[in-house]
Design an enzyme around this catalytic site. Structure first.
Site, PDB file in Angstrom:
ATOM      1  N   LYS A 156       0.816  -1.218   0.000  1.00 41.63           N
ATOM      2  CA  LYS A 156       0.000   0.000   0.000  1.00 41.63           C
ATOM      3  C   LYS A 156       0.852   1.271   0.000  1.00 41.63           C
ATOM      4  CE  LYS A 156      -4.070  -1.722   2.546  1.00 41.63           C
ATOM      5  NZ  LYS A 156      -4.853  -2.303   1.504  1.00 41.63           N
ATOM      6  N   LYS A 160      -3.531 -11.081  -6.268  1.00 48.16           N
ATOM      7  CA  LYS A 160      -4.874 -11.246  -5.702  1.00 48.16           C
ATOM      8  C   LYS A 160      -5.853 -10.277  -6.369  1.00 48.16           C
ATOM      9  CE  LYS A 160      -4.857  -7.896  -1.976  1.00 48.16           C
ATOM     10  NZ  LYS A 160      -5.069  -7.495  -0.619  1.00 48.16           N
ATOM     11  N   LYS A 163      -9.672  -4.359  -5.222  1.00 48.27           N
ATOM     12  CA  LYS A 163     -10.500  -3.263  -5.735  1.00 48.27           C
ATOM     13  C   LYS A 163      -9.647  -2.145  -6.312  1.00 48.27           C
ATOM     14  CE  LYS A 163     -11.565  -2.723  -0.893  1.00 48.27           C
ATOM     15  NZ  LYS A 163     -12.577  -2.946   0.080  1.00 48.27           N
TER      16      LYS A 163
HETATM   17  P1  TYM Z   1      -9.923  -5.475   3.714  1.00 46.41           P
HETATM   18  O1  TYM Z   1     -10.987  -4.457   3.884  1.00 46.41           O
HETATM   19  O2  TYM Z   1      -8.751  -5.140   2.872  1.00 46.41           O
HETATM   20  O3  TYM Z   1     -10.572  -6.765   3.144  1.00 46.41           O
HETATM   21  C1  TYM Z   1     -11.772  -7.295   3.714  1.00 46.41           C
HETATM   22  C2  TYM Z   1     -11.695  -8.798   3.738  1.00 46.41           C
HETATM   23  O4  TYM Z   1     -11.645  -9.318   2.420  1.00 46.41           O
HETATM   24  C3  TYM Z   1     -10.555 -10.224   2.299  1.00 46.41           C
HETATM   25  N1  TYM Z   1     -10.053 -10.171   0.913  1.00 46.41           N
HETATM   26  C4  TYM Z   1      -9.870 -11.255   0.151  1.00 46.41           C
HETATM   27  N2  TYM Z   1     -10.069 -12.564   0.392  1.00 46.41           N
HETATM   28  C5  TYM Z   1      -9.808 -13.413  -0.615  1.00 46.41           C
HETATM   29  N3  TYM Z   1      -9.343 -13.034  -1.832  1.00 46.41           N
HETATM   30  C6  TYM Z   1      -9.122 -11.727  -2.112  1.00 46.41           C
HETATM   31  N4  TYM Z   1      -8.683 -11.372  -3.317  1.00 46.41           N
HETATM   32  C7  TYM Z   1      -9.382 -10.767  -1.091  1.00 46.41           C
HETATM   33  N5  TYM Z   1      -9.274  -9.421  -1.025  1.00 46.41           N
HETATM   34  C8  TYM Z   1      -9.684  -9.079   0.219  1.00 46.41           C
HETATM   35  C9  TYM Z   1      -9.538  -9.743   3.314  1.00 46.41           C
HETATM   36  O5  TYM Z   1      -8.656 -10.749   3.678  1.00 46.41           O
HETATM   37  C10 TYM Z   1     -10.440  -9.317   4.454  1.00 46.41           C
HETATM   38  O6  TYM Z   1     -10.792 -10.423   5.261  1.00 46.41           O
HETATM   39  N6  TYM Z   1      -7.605  -4.918   8.058  1.00 46.41           N
HETATM   40  C11 TYM Z   1      -8.735  -5.557   7.408  1.00 46.41           C
HETATM   41  C12 TYM Z   1     -10.061  -5.194   8.016  1.00 46.41           C
HETATM   42  C13 TYM Z   1     -10.080  -5.360   9.491  1.00 46.41           C
HETATM   43  C14 TYM Z   1     -10.307  -6.550  10.223  1.00 46.41           C
HETATM   44  C15 TYM Z   1     -10.169  -6.193  11.595  1.00 46.41           C
HETATM   45  C16 TYM Z   1     -10.621  -7.844   9.860  1.00 46.41           C
HETATM   46  C17 TYM Z   1      -9.832  -4.369  10.384  1.00 46.41           C
HETATM   47  N7  TYM Z   1      -9.877  -4.881  11.640  1.00 46.41           N
HETATM   48  C18 TYM Z   1     -10.320  -7.121  12.615  1.00 46.41           C
HETATM   49  C19 TYM Z   1     -10.790  -8.777  10.896  1.00 46.41           C
HETATM   50  C20 TYM Z   1     -10.612  -8.421  12.241  1.00 46.41           C
HETATM   51  C21 TYM Z   1      -8.721  -5.133   5.956  1.00 46.41           C
HETATM   52  O7  TYM Z   1      -8.171  -4.119   5.613  1.00 46.41           O
HETATM   53  O8  TYM Z   1      -9.428  -5.954   5.142  1.00 46.41           O
END
Ligand code: TYM
Length: 337
Positions: free
Chosen positions: A116, A204, A207
């Site tokens: 990022k 991966k 978005k």
């Molecule tokens: P974030 O918002 O980037 O993504 C949300 C969730 O989607 C999953 N994900 C994917 N899984 C499979 N294949 C993909 N291509 C893919 N892209 C995204 C991510 O693994 C995630 O589970 N830091 C986290 C959000 C968060 C969180 C937490 C999650 C903040 N605090 C506490 C669990 C517990 C994040 O930025 O995910």
């Protein structure tokens, strides 16, 4: 005490099929299956959202993200708590304490940070620090299971390390979340979920990738999304094999097919392995994706969100009680009280 399942999805913009299959759907399935015997916390990590795109559209997106869970089939009950991170100040407060036991070295190794920030001097400190905020999100509630995609596993490991380090130094305080192997077993999936970019399947699905054909958004026209699957990059081998390293494109499609239909990956692989008809597999996956988006979008359009504010208020009262009690314990242990 019941065990706790907890997750959150950042909602700066629309979600992708990767977010859906990697986190949203596993959470909904786990919540529907276990919510009688477990506590389920679903929260909106809105503080995380402002590490990028501070554009004022967050309020709208917060509501939308909660509706996503309902559109994906979540059945609400008294064991499921919905809340916004920014409405529970203890998240930010515990982050500060954890910052003071986290090491620069381990934080600098976080892949998401490297990706990022792209090594830019102008990258904001929030991008560097958000894994610690994520650890606070998890540790405040003693969460045992945290359904997330594979890209968040490193943050889950960091969370475990911070909890263990704090407990060793100040005495038993935090429940250490399960390791990633146990997490995937609990989710009932074959391994960490990582849905791939449809054009460049070594990466991966994200978005933030520019190309429209690379990703499927939950708001995509279902027929258009099916076409993206039909034109997905596969390989030039003669038969279908599941091998994420050598054949990431076709393996991605097998994984998508298994996850959407809640079938074991092994079973789907056995059905297609050795066959040469890549086009047939694509057609089947395209149909699965088209149906998923059609159902999801029609559910979303029907959701009555008039009760959402009341649910959030209830969830936030619950979350503040729990989180403040844990924070008070932490403050006492480090000598702030
Ligand atoms: P974030 O918002 O980037 O993504 C949300 C969730 O989607 C999953 N994900 C994917 N899984 C499979 N294949 C993909 N291509 C893919 N892209 C995204 C991510 O693994 C995630 O589970 N830091 C986290 C959000 C968060 C969180 C937490 C999650 C903040 N605090 C506490 C669990 C517990 C994040 O930025 O995910």
């Amino acid at each position: 005490m019941n065990k706790t399942i907890l997750t959150g999805l950042r909602v700066n913009s629309e979600l992708t099929l990767g977010n859906y299959l990697g986190a949203l759907l596993p959470m909904v399935r786990l919540a529907n299956k276990h919510s009688k015997d477990y506590t389920v916390n679903i929260f909106v990590p809105d503080l995380h959202s402002i590490i990028s795109d501070i554009d004022g559209s967050l309020q709208e997106n917060v509501k939308r993200s909660l509706k996503y869970y309902l559109a994906a089939g979540l059945t609400l009950n008294d064991h499921i708590h919905l809340y916004r991170q920014s409405h529970v100040p203890a998240h930010a407060e515990l982050t500060w304490v954890l910052n003071c036991i986290a090491h620069m070295g381990e934080m600098s190794r976080m892949i998401q940070y490297k990706e990022k920030s792209e090594g830019k001097d102008s990258a904001n400190v929030g991008i560097f620090d958000y894994p610690v905020l994520m650890a606070a999100d998890i540790l405040l509630y003693g969460a045992n299971y945290v359904p997330v995609g594979e890209d968040q596993f490193q943050h889950l490991e960091l969370t475990r390390n911070l909890a263990i380090r704090f407990n060793n130094r100040f005495g038993e305080t935090f429940i250490v979340p399960e390791d990633t192997k146990t997490q995937v077993e609990f989710m009932g999936v074959a391994g960490g979920i990582r849905i791939r970019d449809l054009v460049n399947p070594e990466k991966k699905m994200s978005k933030s990738t520019a190309g429209d054909n690379c990703k499927i958004m939950l708001s995509d026209d279902p027929a258009k999304a099916a076409k993206k699957i039909m034109s997905a990059t596969t390989d030039s081998f003669e038969d279908i094999q599941f091998d994420l390293t050598a054949r990431p494109g076709i393996s991605n499609l097998l994984q998508i097919e298994a996850l959407i239909n809640d079938r074991p990956l092994d079973e789907v692989v056995a059905e297609w392995q050795g066959k040469s008809r890549y086009g047939d597999l694509k057609k089947q996956v395209a149909a699965s994706v088209e149906k998923l988006l059609t159902d999801f979008q029609s559910n979303l359009a029907k959701i009555d969100d008039s009760g959402l504010d009341a649910l959030l208020q209830k969830g936030e009262a619950y979350a503040n009680d729990l989180a403040n009690a844990k924070l008070a314990e932490v403050y006492a242990k480090v000598g702030l009280r």
